[in-house]
Scaffold this motif. Structure first.
Motif, PDB file in Angstrom:
ATOM      1  N   SER A   1     -11.766   9.048  -3.885  1.00 11.38           N
ATOM      2  CA  SER A   1     -11.336  10.373  -4.338  1.00 11.38           C
ATOM      3  C   SER A   1     -12.534  11.280  -4.554  1.00 11.38           C
TER       4      SER A   1
ATOM      5  N   SER B   1      -5.803   7.859  -7.587  1.00 12.28           N
ATOM      6  CA  SER B   1      -4.818   8.264  -6.582  1.00 12.28           C
ATOM      7  C   SER B   1      -3.841   9.316  -7.079  1.00 12.28           C
TER       8      SER B   1
ATOM      9  N   TYR C   1       0.444   7.497  -0.016  1.00 12.34           N
ATOM     10  CA  TYR C   1      -0.309   6.787   1.028  1.00 12.34           C
ATOM     11  C   TYR C   1       0.506   6.744   2.317  1.00 12.34           C
TER      12      TYR C   1
ATOM     13  N   LYS D   1      -9.323   3.187  -1.989  1.00 17.13           N
ATOM     14  CA  LYS D   1      -9.224   4.640  -1.854  1.00 17.13           C
ATOM     15  C   LYS D   1     -10.527   5.267  -2.335  1.00 17.13           C
TER      16      LYS D   1
ATOM     17  N   ASP E   1      -8.011   7.287   2.456  1.00 18.46           N
ATOM     18  CA  ASP E   1      -7.394   5.958   2.446  1.00 18.46           C
ATOM     19  C   ASP E   1      -8.289   4.949   3.157  1.00 18.46           C
TER      20      ASP E   1
ATOM     21  N   LEU F   1      -8.223  12.844  -1.256  1.00 16.61           N
ATOM     22  CA  LEU F   1      -8.098  11.390  -1.304  1.00 16.61           C
ATOM     23  C   LEU F   1      -8.179  10.815   0.099  1.00 16.61           C
TER      24      LEU F   1
ATOM     25  N   ASP G   1       0.842  -1.199   0.000  1.00 18.02           N
ATOM     26  CA  ASP G   1       0.000   0.000   0.000  1.00 18.02           C
ATOM     27  C   ASP G   1       0.875   1.246   0.000  1.00 18.02           C
TER      28      ASP G   1
END
Length: 290
Positions: free
Chosen positions: A161, A68, A78, A159, A176, A174, A27
């Motif tokens: 967005s 992302s 991330y 994710k 997570d 964004l 990740d």
């Protein structure tokens, strides 16, 4: 050479399972791309054409990469990032938008996949976009953490967005969904990045300070319990994945409600409300379980 069969078996053992997966056991956006580049080479050399097919693993992986990427063509790490901008732009490729910069990553000598990737459109990623979590990724960590609460398939996400447009001045946020993986940072349910007016206003710093995974490194809520064994962050127990409880979008606004269960003896829900083109509101609620 005499060793060739052995190395072929090693490669098959290493890369074979990934032929069915759109995400490595990782990740960090940079390492994910590195891993998938290796998979591209392996699949090409061994003629695993399904890897490049429409709705195949690589095609689905690019949904995550596009979601992302901010509106300047930079990829948030991330949490696993030491400098900004963390660019994904391909050297020598002239692009006009951030979307083009991401698609230019598909430097695959396979014209079929280039044509398939060309079916993706920038508008498909505007507004509220949920990048689904790869089932093999979830199964890998669920097997290793059997005591954690199971998240229904419909609530799993990698994710989320919020994107107002592909221009540098447009809003981009964004969120997570994951808190583990190789090169991981424990940042599930965190805001990875917020951009507007050509500037990055919120980031996850990653590798600064003594407590790399603490709240001052990530835009999230932490719960410290000094009286409980292992109850002080970052050693406190947290789930490896968050849940998407609800989502809504219309022409003027969008909102989501996500949850991280059993965060050091609590349940933590986060609501993100977006008045498009204007502002975001984030509301966190922590409920004690003990």
């Amino acid at each position: 050479t005499p060793e060739a069969p052995l190395w072929r078996d090693c490669a098959r053992h290493m890369f074979g399972p990934m032929l069915r997966s759109s995400k490595p056991i990782e990740d960090c956006s940079g390492y994910q791309i590195h891993d998938m580049n290796l998979m591209i080479e392996y699949a090409r050399r061994n003629q695993h054409n399904g890897f490049f097919a429409q709705d195949g693993p690589l095609y689905r992986f690019f949904d995550l990469v596009i979601a992302s990427t901010n509106n300047r063509g930079d990829g948030p790490g991330y949490g696993d990032v030491s400098t900004y901008p963390y660019t994904l732009n391909t050297p020598g490729v002239v692009t006009t938008t951030a979307f083009d910069a991401v698609v230019a990553q598909a430097t695959v000598a396979d014209e079929t996949f280039r044509a398939v990737l060309g079916t993706k459109r920038p508008d498909d990623y505007l507004g509220l976009y949920v990048a689904p979590l790869e089932p093999m990724w979830y199964a890998y960590y669920a097997d290793r953490r059997p005591k954690e609460r199971e998240i229904p398939v419909s609530q799993r996400f990698d994710k989320i967005s919020f994107r107002g447009g592909w221009g540098a001045a447009d809003q981009y946020l964004l969120l997570d969904g994951l808190a583990t993986g190789y090169h991981n940072h424990i940042d599930g349910n965190a805001i990875v990045q917020f951009d507007q007016d050509g500037r990055t206003w919120l980031v996850e710093r990653g590798y600064h300070g003594a407590r790399l995974r603490d709240a001052d490194q990530h835009n999230l809520v932490t719960v410290d319990r000094p009286d409980a064994p292992g109850g002080v962050w970052p050693n406190a127990p947290v789930p490896f994945a968050s849940a998407l409880l609800s989502r809504h979008e219309d022409a003027q606004s969008a909102k989501v409600c996500t949850a991280s269960y059993k965060v050091n003896g609590t349940d933590w829900t986060r609501q993100v409300y977006w008045q498009k083109g204007r502002f975001f509101v984030v509301v966190d609620r922590v409920t004690a379980l003990e």
